[in-house]
Design a protein around this motif. Sequence first.
Motif: not given
Length: 184
Positions: A1-4, A173-177, A179-184
Amino acid sequence: WAVGEALAEAWLKTEYQVIWPWNMKRDKRNTNASLPGADLVGFVRNGSETRLVLGEVKSSTEKKYPPQVMSGRNGHLGHQIDTLAHNLQTIQTLLKWLLPRCKNTDYETYFNAAVTLYFNSGNRAVTLFGVLIRDTAPNENDLNGRGKTLGETIPSPTTCTLLALYLPCKIAQLPEIVKEGDAS
């Protein structure tokens, strides 16, 4: 819900220039500080007018059109938007929650202008958003029925926009996506 909700906030900020006046990370540290009665609270400027923005966000992976989050028994998006349009107690609670987050900040002017407009309009000048997030193919049936119903019941000068964001990936898949965007 938080990512949405974060996705909906980003979309509304970009497409409608909605102003979000607080840092949600601050509230997440205090469970008693959670937002009462709406997923989204902010402001929008339209010329010289500043309005209170209230919104609800629902995500669904259901293959049915519309999904149950749009018209299920309780807690569906249409019911929540209708509550924001008509329940003065809910709006009063939201304003009490929002005031200390705006007081003595750059957002205090927006708050004062939006609240003044709201009260001077007979508690009607508010902008509502209902955001449906889907990982299915786009389908007009997701919003049509609920949009017609709300169009018949929401009093002017309240405005309401329902929109659906159709993702090119699975909602799961949104939470993982993110997280990946946050790491870059």
